[in-house]
Structures are given as structure tokens and as C-alpha cells.
Scaffold this motif. Structure first.
Motif, short mmCIF file in Angstrom:
data_model
loop_
_atom_site.label_atom_id
_atom_site.label_comp_id
_atom_site.label_asym_id
_atom_site.label_seq_id
_atom_site.Cartn_x
_atom_site.Cartn_y
_atom_site.Cartn_z
N HIS A 1 0.82 -1.22 0.00
CA HIS A 1 0.00 0.00 0.00
C HIS A 1 0.86 1.26 0.00
N ARG A 2 1.98 1.21 0.67
CA ARG A 2 2.88 2.38 0.71
C ARG A 2 4.13 2.14 -0.13
N GLY A 3 4.08 1.12 -0.98
CA GLY A 3 5.24 0.77 -1.80
C GLY A 3 6.12 -0.26 -1.11
N THR A 4 7.14 -0.70 -1.82
CA THR A 4 8.09 -1.66 -1.25
C THR A 4 9.50 -1.32 -1.71
N TRP A 5 10.45 -1.51 -0.83
CA TRP A 5 11.85 -1.20 -1.12
C TRP A 5 12.34 -1.97 -2.33
N LEU A 6 11.90 -3.20 -2.48
CA LEU A 6 12.41 -4.07 -3.54
C LEU A 6 12.02 -3.59 -4.93
N ALA A 7 10.95 -2.80 -5.03
CA ALA A 7 10.48 -2.35 -6.34
C ALA A 7 11.47 -1.41 -7.02
N ARG A 8 12.47 -0.91 -6.31
CA ARG A 8 13.45 -0.01 -6.93
C ARG A 8 14.23 -0.73 -8.03
N PHE A 9 14.24 -2.06 -7.99
CA PHE A 9 14.95 -2.82 -9.01
C PHE A 9 14.07 -3.17 -10.20
N GLY A 10 12.78 -2.87 -10.12
CA GLY A 10 11.87 -3.17 -11.21
C GLY A 10 11.83 -2.03 -12.21
N LEU A 11 11.79 -2.37 -13.50
CA LEU A 11 11.78 -1.36 -14.55
C LEU A 11 10.46 -1.29 -15.30
N THR A 12 9.55 -2.22 -15.04
CA THR A 12 8.26 -2.18 -15.72
C THR A 12 7.39 -1.08 -15.12
N ARG A 13 6.34 -0.68 -15.85
CA ARG A 13 5.51 0.43 -15.39
C ARG A 13 4.88 0.12 -14.03
N ASN A 14 4.36 -1.09 -13.87
CA ASN A 14 3.70 -1.40 -12.60
C ASN A 14 4.70 -1.54 -11.46
N ALA A 15 5.91 -1.99 -11.75
CA ALA A 15 6.93 -2.07 -10.70
C ALA A 15 7.33 -0.67 -10.23
N VAL A 16 7.50 0.25 -11.16
CA VAL A 16 7.85 1.63 -10.80
C VAL A 16 6.76 2.25 -9.93
#
Length: 308
Positions: A207-222
């Protein structure tokens, strides 16, 4: 689309393991025949182990109690098994085994919304259980797999509308991981959403994001990064989307290897339920989650006269 992609990955791993075994046999070293399969398993479990290590190190000042070493080990072992079942069997090969069962006039149903890089096969044990008990359900697959979370709003709208039409009742919604954010996007986009949902359960949703998503490059990961502008725009202070909290129960855990720090999986104002020693995929099938949803479904059952 995702099922085909996962089939390619699992078949490639199988071919690699078989070729390794053949080469080992021809080289006169049969004791090395299982090396390819063991290497595939080691890469998978090693990557999960790194995620758990990061989650433990980045717990920081989060108020959730820290997971002990024993709890992290238990969560890692459980997640290895759960993720292999989900990504190696259910989602690539069994995602259509349990078709939607929306029919059931006067019986409250469930909409299941999966998360990032998943499809409806994630919910296979839930769907089998619902079918056996006559519970109406719809479990869409969110596509495009790597598109914007906003792209999933029409898919969720169609699923909710289908259950409403067939049962005559607002459904429960059970959402895992990114699926909870897709649900919030739907809630913000549909004016009469509060009247069309009985209750919402989010499981390991960032809900407030996740630290691990910084490594994702897709639109939904960002969009799932900590402090992302998309998340901030989703629930401005006093906005209508904030009203979802009154209808929501958030399951989260101190051993979630994907969504961390742990409190990032809690929607402010919603009921928060902590699950110990359980990884991200395994959270979706935890007995406490299943029993809570079933209890809410039973409590929400209409009176026979009303159902008639």
C-alpha cells in the motif's frame, strides 16, 4: 500471456537439467546427473534467500516485531515450496483448470485479484475450495502483465459486475500483492464502488510501496516503489479512495520477502492482521487468511428470505 512465458521458463529448466544429466552420463560420471536440476533449484532458493536477508536487514525502525532467525528460516523453506508450486506448476500449467463460477443467486461471492507477474492460477487451491462449497467466484488474470496498474481497472470492474449480476449481492474481494493496488485504483475510479463491495482483504499488498520495487523497470513495478508519485496520487488526503480503509482488512508479515518494510503493507485506517514466519506467496494461502475470509463470508450470508 504469462502462462505461456512461465511454460517456456519451466521447459527450459527441464531441458537444461536433462541435457546436464545426459552429458554427465556420457562422461561416465553418473553421480553428477542430478547437478543440473540441483543448480536450477539452488538459483531459485538462493534468490529467495537474498530477498529474506534484505527484508531482515531493512526492517529498520518499523514497529512490527522482528522475525527471529528461526522464523525467517521457516518462512524461507515455506516460500521455496509455495513459489515452486505457483510458478512451476499452477500458473503455467493449471491456470484454467478451475473456470469462474459466478452463478449462485442469493449467495455472496468472491472476486480474487492476483499480484505482480502472476495469473489466476495463483488462486487454484482457493478456487477448488470455493467450487466444492458452492461459493460463487470470479478470478480474472490481469493483463498486460507489465502495464500500468491503472490498466487493470476495467478487468476488476467486469469481474465485480459479473458477480453482482449473477448473485444479486456485493462480493467480497480478496487481493494479493499488487492486486490490492489495482483494487484501490478501481475504487478510486468507480463512483459507486463503496456500495458494490461487502468487504476487502489485501494480502501482502504494498500500500505504501516496497523497497524491492526499486529494481523493477516495468511500469507497474515503478508504481510500487516507496514514495512513488502514482501511489501518492491514488489516495490524496480526504480523497474518496481513502474511504476503502473502513471496508478493508490488511494481512501483512514480518517475514514477507517482497513487501518490506512490513508496515508498508498496511493501509492507514484499515484493520491490520499480522502473520508470522510466512513468505510473500505463501501468505496468499495461509490458514489464518483462509479462515478469516470464510468467517466473513459466513457472517455476510443473507437471510434465507432475503436470498429468495
Amino acid at each position: 500471456m504469462l502462462a505461456r512465458l512461465l511454460r517456456v521458463v519451466t521447459l527450459a529448466a527441464a531441458v537444461f537439467s536433462l541435457l546436464w544429466a545426459l552429458l554427465a552420463w556420457r562422461a561416465g560420471q553418473p553421480w553428477l546427473m542430478a547437478g543440473g536440476l540441483l543448480l536450477v533449484i539452488a538459483l531459485h532458493t538462493g534468490a529467495l534467500g537474498l530477498e529474506f536477508l534484505l527484508a531482515a536487514c531493512l526492517h529498520a525502525q518499523d514497529p512490527t516485531p522482528h522475525a527471529s532467525a528461526g522464523q525467517l528460516l521457516r518462512a524461507w523453506l515455506g516460500e521455496c515450496a509455495a513459489s515452486m508450486r505457483a510458478f512451476g506448476w499452477r500458473q503455467p500449467w493449471r491456470s484454467t483448470r478451475e473456470p469462474d463460477q459466478p452463478q449462485g443467486r442469493g449467495r455472496r461471492g468472491i472476486v480474487f485479484v492476483h499480484g505482480y507477474v502472476c495469473n489466476r492460477g495463483l488462486w487454484l487451491p482457493w478456487l477448488t475450495r470455493c467450487r466444492a462449497r458452492g461459493v460463487p467466484f470470479v478470478a480474472p488474470s490481469l493483463e498486460p502483465v507489465f502495464g500500468s496498474i491503472d490498466d487493470y481497472v476495467p478487468i476488476i470492474e467486469a469481474a465485480v459486475a459479473r458477480l453482482e449480476r449473477e448473485t444479486g449481492l456485493p462480493p467480497l474481494i480478496v487481493a494479493h500483492s499488487m492486486g490490492g493496488l489495482a483494487l484501490r485504483a478501481w475504487w478510486a475510479a468507480v463512483p459507486d464502488a463503496p456500495a458494490r463491495v461487502h468487504h476487502v482483504f489485501t494480502i501482502g499488498t504494498p500500500h505504501r510501496g516496497t523497497w524491492l520495487a526499486r529494481f523493477g523497470l516495468t511500469r507497474n513495478a515503478v508504481q510500487m516503489r516507496l514514495g512513488s508519485s502514482w501511489a501518492a496520487a491514488l489516495s490524496p488526503p480526504g480523497g474518496r479512495a481513502a474511504g476503502l480503509a473502513a471496508h478493508c482488512t490488511c494481512f501483512y508479515g514480518h517475514a514477507d520477502n517482497i513487501v518490506f518494510p512490513p508496515q508498508s503493507a498496511c493501509l492507514p485506517g484499515a484493520e491490520a492482521r499480522h502473520i508470522e514466519a510466512t513468505g510473500h506467496v505463501a501468505l496468499a494461502h495461509h490458514p489464518e487468511v483462509v479462515s478469516e475470509v470464510e468467517a466473513r463470508l459466513l457472517a455476510a450470508a443473507p437471510e434465507p428470505a432475503a436470498a429468495g
